[in-house]
Scaffold this motif. Sequence first.
Motif, PDB file in Angstrom:
ATOM      1  N   VAL A  12       0.918  -0.679   0.030  1.00 23.19           N
ATOM      2  CA  VAL A  12       0.206  -0.109   0.562  1.00 23.19           C
ATOM      3  C   VAL A  12       0.770   1.538   0.297  1.00 23.19           C
ATOM      4  O   VAL A  12       1.964   1.100   0.019  1.00 23.19           O
ATOM      5  N   ALA A  13      -0.121   2.289   0.075  1.00 21.67           N
ATOM      6  CA  ALA A  13       0.908   3.665  -0.278  1.00 21.67           C
ATOM      7  C   ALA A  13      -0.431   4.592   0.221  1.00 21.67           C
ATOM      8  O   ALA A  13      -1.037   4.519  -0.715  1.00 21.67           O
ATOM      9  N   TRP A  14       0.445   5.570   0.359  1.00 19.79           N
ATOM     10  CA  TRP A  14      -0.480   7.178   0.513  1.00 19.79           C
ATOM     11  C   TRP A  14      -0.877   7.398  -1.035  1.00 19.79           C
ATOM     12  O   TRP A  14       0.711   8.302  -2.089  1.00 19.79           O
ATOM     13  N   ASP A  15      -1.736   7.887  -1.205  1.00 22.84           N
ATOM     14  CA  ASP A  15      -1.768   9.037  -2.384  1.00 22.84           C
ATOM     15  C   ASP A  15      -2.627  10.560  -1.979  1.00 22.84           C
ATOM     16  O   ASP A  15      -3.398  10.731  -0.957  1.00 22.84           O
ATOM     17  N   LYS A  16      -1.678  11.621  -2.456  1.00 26.26           N
ATOM     18  CA  LYS A  16      -2.411  12.731  -2.152  1.00 26.26           C
ATOM     19  C   LYS A  16      -2.975  12.912  -3.313  1.00 26.26           C
ATOM     20  O   LYS A  16      -3.050  13.276  -4.490  1.00 26.26           O
ATOM     21  N   ILE A  17      -4.578  14.176  -3.292  1.00 22.27           N
ATOM     22  CA  ILE A  17      -5.412  14.031  -3.542  1.00 22.27           C
ATOM     23  C   ILE A  17      -5.910  15.325  -3.289  1.00 22.27           C
ATOM     24  O   ILE A  17      -6.490  16.066  -2.918  1.00 22.27           O
TER      25      ILE A  17
END
Length: 67
Positions: A12-17
């Motif tokens: 998993v990884a973070w996504d900045k939206i």
Amino acid sequence: MDRLPLATDSGVAWDKIAHRGDMRWDCRAIPSGKFVMNSLCADLPKVDTQWPGTTPPPGWDGMVHLD
């Protein structure tokens, strides 16, 4: 809504939206890109290298999903 990674995902990884003039972080499974529980990314640094850019992905509903 099922917020667990697929069996074929490897991490998993973070996504900045960008959303309504604000920025938010959501956890996504790799490689499917499926949004999963933010608690699965809790121990990871908030860096957006897996999905660069802040444009919402296709089909993203912008809803706040609680774990």
